[in-house]
Design an enzyme around this catalytic site. Structure first.
Site, PDB file in Angstrom:
ATOM      1  N   GLN A  69       0.798  -1.225   0.000  1.00  0.00           N
ATOM      2  CA  GLN A  69       0.000   0.000   0.000  1.00  0.00           C
ATOM      3  C   GLN A  69       0.833   1.279   0.000  1.00  0.00           C
ATOM      4  O   GLN A  69       0.423   2.278  -0.574  1.00  0.00           O
ATOM      5  CB  GLN A  69      -0.929  -0.015   1.216  1.00  0.00           C
ATOM      6  CG  GLN A  69      -1.997   1.042   1.162  1.00  0.00           C
ATOM      7  CD  GLN A  69      -3.217   0.619   1.959  1.00  0.00           C
ATOM      8  OE1 GLN A  69      -4.025  -0.164   1.515  1.00  0.00           O
ATOM      9  NE2 GLN A  69      -3.336   1.127   3.154  1.00  0.00           N
TER      10      GLN A  69
ATOM     11  N   GLU B  16      -3.127   9.659  -0.737  1.00  0.00           N
ATOM     12  CA  GLU B  16      -2.211  10.293   0.215  1.00  0.00           C
ATOM     13  C   GLU B  16      -1.141  11.136  -0.476  1.00  0.00           C
ATOM     14  O   GLU B  16      -0.134  11.492   0.126  1.00  0.00           O
ATOM     15  CB  GLU B  16      -1.593   9.227   1.122  1.00  0.00           C
ATOM     16  CG  GLU B  16      -2.684   8.515   1.920  1.00  0.00           C
ATOM     17  CD  GLU B  16      -2.164   7.535   2.946  1.00  0.00           C
ATOM     18  OE1 GLU B  16      -0.947   7.284   2.988  1.00  0.00           O
ATOM     19  OE2 GLU B  16      -2.992   7.019   3.716  1.00  0.00           O
TER      20      GLU B  16
ATOM     21  N   ASP C 102       4.401   0.090   4.063  1.00  0.00           N
ATOM     22  CA  ASP C 102       3.181  -0.387   4.721  1.00  0.00           C
ATOM     23  C   ASP C 102       2.577  -1.417   3.780  1.00  0.00           C
ATOM     24  O   ASP C 102       2.075  -1.077   2.710  1.00  0.00           O
ATOM     25  CB  ASP C 102       2.199   0.770   4.963  1.00  0.00           C
ATOM     26  CG  ASP C 102       0.848   0.282   5.490  1.00  0.00           C
ATOM     27  OD1 ASP C 102       0.744  -0.908   5.865  1.00  0.00           O
ATOM     28  OD2 ASP C 102      -0.098   1.084   5.532  1.00  0.00           O
TER      29      ASP C 102
ATOM     30  N   GLU D 264       5.301  -1.995   8.069  1.00  0.00           N
ATOM     31  CA  GLU D 264       4.028  -1.934   8.798  1.00  0.00           C
ATOM     32  C   GLU D 264       3.082  -3.013   8.287  1.00  0.00           C
ATOM     33  O   GLU D 264       3.036  -3.278   7.086  1.00  0.00           O
ATOM     34  CB  GLU D 264       3.429  -0.543   8.559  1.00  0.00           C
ATOM     35  CG  GLU D 264       2.096  -0.288   9.202  1.00  0.00           C
ATOM     36  CD  GLU D 264       1.551   1.072   8.793  1.00  0.00           C
ATOM     37  OE1 GLU D 264       0.322   1.211   8.719  1.00  0.00           O
ATOM     38  OE2 GLU D 264       2.360   1.995   8.527  1.00  0.00           O
TER      39      GLU D 264
ATOM     40  N   ASP E  47      -0.471  -1.767  12.777  1.00  0.00           N
ATOM     41  CA  ASP E  47      -1.558  -0.804  12.535  1.00  0.00           C
ATOM     42  C   ASP E  47      -2.894  -1.525  12.669  1.00  0.00           C
ATOM     43  O   ASP E  47      -3.513  -1.520  13.725  1.00  0.00           O
ATOM     44  CB  ASP E  47      -1.382  -0.169  11.159  1.00  0.00           C
ATOM     45  CG  ASP E  47      -2.575   0.695  10.748  1.00  0.00           C
ATOM     46  OD1 ASP E  47      -3.345   1.113  11.639  1.00  0.00           O
ATOM     47  OD2 ASP E  47      -2.747   0.960   9.551  1.00  0.00           O
TER      48      ASP E  47
ATOM     49  N   LYS F  52      -3.360   5.982  15.413  1.00  0.00           N
ATOM     50  CA  LYS F  52      -4.379   6.722  14.656  1.00  0.00           C
ATOM     51  C   LYS F  52      -5.512   6.996  15.629  1.00  0.00           C
ATOM     52  O   LYS F  52      -6.215   6.067  16.033  1.00  0.00           O
ATOM     53  CB  LYS F  52      -4.902   5.866  13.497  1.00  0.00           C
ATOM     54  CG  LYS F  52      -3.887   5.589  12.413  1.00  0.00           C
ATOM     55  CD  LYS F  52      -4.466   4.594  11.406  1.00  0.00           C
ATOM     56  CE  LYS F  52      -3.588   4.488  10.171  1.00  0.00           C
ATOM     57  NZ  LYS F  52      -4.012   3.371   9.297  1.00  0.00           N
TER      58      LYS F  52
ATOM     59  N   ARG G 143      -4.961   9.445   8.344  1.00  0.00           N
ATOM     60  CA  ARG G 143      -5.747   8.420   7.638  1.00  0.00           C
ATOM     61  C   ARG G 143      -5.788   8.812   6.166  1.00  0.00           C
ATOM     62  O   ARG G 143      -5.487   9.948   5.815  1.00  0.00           O
ATOM     63  CB  ARG G 143      -7.184   8.338   8.164  1.00  0.00           C
ATOM     64  CG  ARG G 143      -7.369   7.937   9.612  1.00  0.00           C
ATOM     65  CD  ARG G 143      -6.704   6.652  10.047  1.00  0.00           C
ATOM     66  NE  ARG G 143      -7.083   5.424   9.357  1.00  0.00           N
ATOM     67  CZ  ARG G 143      -7.788   4.424   9.892  1.00  0.00           C
ATOM     68  NH1 ARG G 143      -8.250   4.526  11.131  1.00  0.00           N
ATOM     69  NH2 ARG G 143      -8.021   3.312   9.222  1.00  0.00           N
ATOM     70  N   SER G 144      -6.227   7.888   5.319  1.00  0.00           N
ATOM     71  CA  SER G 144      -6.266   8.229   3.887  1.00  0.00           C
ATOM     72  C   SER G 144      -7.338   9.271   3.590  1.00  0.00           C
ATOM     73  O   SER G 144      -7.211  10.052   2.650  1.00  0.00           O
ATOM     74  CB  SER G 144      -6.451   6.981   3.036  1.00  0.00           C
ATOM     75  OG  SER G 144      -7.499   6.191   3.521  1.00  0.00           O
TER      76      SER G 144
ATOM     77  N   LYS H  13       3.607   9.846  10.193  1.00  0.00           N
ATOM     78  CA  LYS H  13       3.261   9.370   8.857  1.00  0.00           C
ATOM     79  C   LYS H  13       2.104  10.224   8.384  1.00  0.00           C
ATOM     80  O   LYS H  13       1.001  10.116   8.917  1.00  0.00           O
ATOM     81  CB  LYS H  13       2.837   7.908   8.993  1.00  0.00           C
ATOM     82  CG  LYS H  13       2.900   7.125   7.735  1.00  0.00           C
ATOM     83  CD  LYS H  13       2.582   5.681   8.033  1.00  0.00           C
ATOM     84  CE  LYS H  13       1.394   5.282   7.230  1.00  0.00           C
ATOM     85  NZ  LYS H  13       1.151   3.862   7.191  1.00  0.00           N
TER      86      LYS H  13
END
Length: 432
Positions: free
Chosen positions: A167, A209, A246, A290, A317, A342, A371-372, A393
């Site tokens: 990702q 992102e 990730d 991740e 995560d 998060k 977050r996205s 991040k």
């Protein structure tokens, strides 16, 4: 002067064009805090619930009027008159009133927006910046550091419409002497990467992102083009800039196997996928991975931690979902060595601070994350500095929803100067 007099919730739009919850908390003396809840695309199954309306005639069912109604109704009634400086007390009132394990009554999006807005209002009433107030709430007053950014410059998986399984492919400017310099280095590599991709006839459209989302021949090719861009920018890979990934492996975990489209639909067992990742770390200076396996594959994670855990940072995560109960179990079983933080996975500032503390006390690192689906809200920058977490991040070097956080870090660093050191490589587990 820090008594809550009014709470307002509203539906606003996030960076994906979906609704999210924004809250305002007003105090005596005219102090106001405002915050918005972010939203994820690849989510852990044990995250606190993001309440959506489900009314298909509005926003394709993604409206948040129920969550906003909770802010304007029961939450407002319960906290008006209370002291905003008592963050733990305010959060407890909302959590108890919701009454569910995963905040499904009001929605974590409602509770979090109010929790963060309350912290901002309290900071304003104390005449201090949010990061300073967070450090006090964290029990570490005056202790700050600037985080090393993990910059997601190639997007795949659920964050992009391409054939890349992993990702996020990220760079960390560990050789910088300040966060401002780290951001400059990241920006230069980002622009050189566009040239590298264009030179190969590849797409330079960006994902959720802000990273590029080209179709590549394999997952390793993403690392190869980044290595080329780092060199073109005049930096040394492994010294000035390290790499992080990730995997978000839950997204390609099917029937007990890890199926990679980018590797010709090859299916890997847990052990095989761990060794696939290990091979990549031998070819490239990858210092952090991740969610290298599915969130439910705890036996696989124990093996992965045994194989890679003393060499690199292994971040949980979807694995830990910022939840102290799950993290505690992971620590006891020796699973991973770092947690991604998060705050909408757990749904309040108080619980977020508890997760960071638990991780640090156990010798795990904590990586503060966006977050996205984001907004212009830059609270995570203050959270990273105020807890001296060490890593952040928050996406790539494009899209205002990502850049807002980097700009806030630049402002905070300017204000704090030497009180907030940038420790570079030392912040990453296994790299000190």
């Amino acid at each position: 002067m820090s008594k809550i007099v009014k709470v307002i919730g509203r539906e606003i739009i996030d960076s994906r064009g979906n609704p999210t919850v924004e809250a305002e908390v007003h105090l005596e003396g005219g102090f106001v805090g405002m915050a918005a809840a972010p939203s994820g695309a690849s989510t852990g199954s044990r995250e606190a619930l993001e309440l959506r309306d489900g009314d298909k005639s509005r926003f394709l069912g993604k409206g948040v009027t129920k969550a906003v109604g909770a802010v304007n109704g029961p939450i407002a009634q319960a906290i008006v008159g209370k002291d905003a400086k008592d963050q733990a007390g305010i959060d407890k009132i909302m959590i108890d009133l919701d009454g569910t394990e995963n905040k499904s009554n009001f929605g974590a999006n409602a509770i979090l927006a109010v929790s963060l807005a309350n912290a901002k209002a309290a900071a304003a009433s104390k005449g201090m910046p949010l990061y300073e107030h967070i450090a006090e709430l964290n029990g570490t007053p005056g202790k700050f550091s600037m985080p090393v950014p993990m910059m997601n410059i190639i997007n795949g998986g659920e964050h992009a419409d391409n054939n890349v399984d992993i990702q996020e492919f990220m760079i960390q400017p560990v050789g910088a002497s300040s966060v401002k310099e780290a951001i400059r280095m990241g920006s230069e590599v980002f622009h050189h990467l566009a040239k590298v991709l264009k030179g190969k006839g590849m797409n330079t459209a960006v994902g959720d992102e802000g990273g590029y989302a080209p179709n590549l021949g394999s997952n390793a090719e993403a690392l190869a083009v980044i290595a080329e861009a780092v060199k073109a920018a005049g930096y040394e890979l492994g010294k000035d800039i390290t790499l992080a990934m990730d995997c978000a492996a839950s997204e390609f975990y099917k029937d007990g196997k890890y199926v990679l489209a980018g590797e010709g639909n090859k299916a890997f067992t847990s052990e095989e996928f761990t060794h696939f990742l290990e091979d990549l770390t031998k070819q490239y200076p990858i210092v952090s991975i991740e969610d290298g396996l599915d969130e439910s594959d705890w036996d696989g994670f124990a093996y992965q931690t045994k194989v890679l855990g003393d060499k690199i940072q292994l971040v949980g995560d979807d694995l830990f979902v910022t939840n102290t109960k799950i993290l505690k179990e992971g620590i006891e079983k020796g699973i991973a060595n770092s947690i991604l933080i998060k705050f909408n996975q757990i749904g309040s500032l108080t619980e977020t601070l508890a997760a960071i503390k638990m991780a640090k006390d156990a010798g795990y690192t904590a990586v503060i994350s966006h977050r996205s689906g984001e907004t212009e809200d830059a609270t995570i920058a203050d959270l990273a500095v105020g807890t001296a977490a060490g890593q952040i991040k928050t996406g790539s070097m494009s899209r205002s929803d990502r850049v807002a956080k980097y700009n806030q870090l630049i402002r905070i660093e300017e204000a704090l100067g030497e009180k907030a050191p940038y420790n570079g490589r030392r912040e990453i587990k296994g790299q000190a």
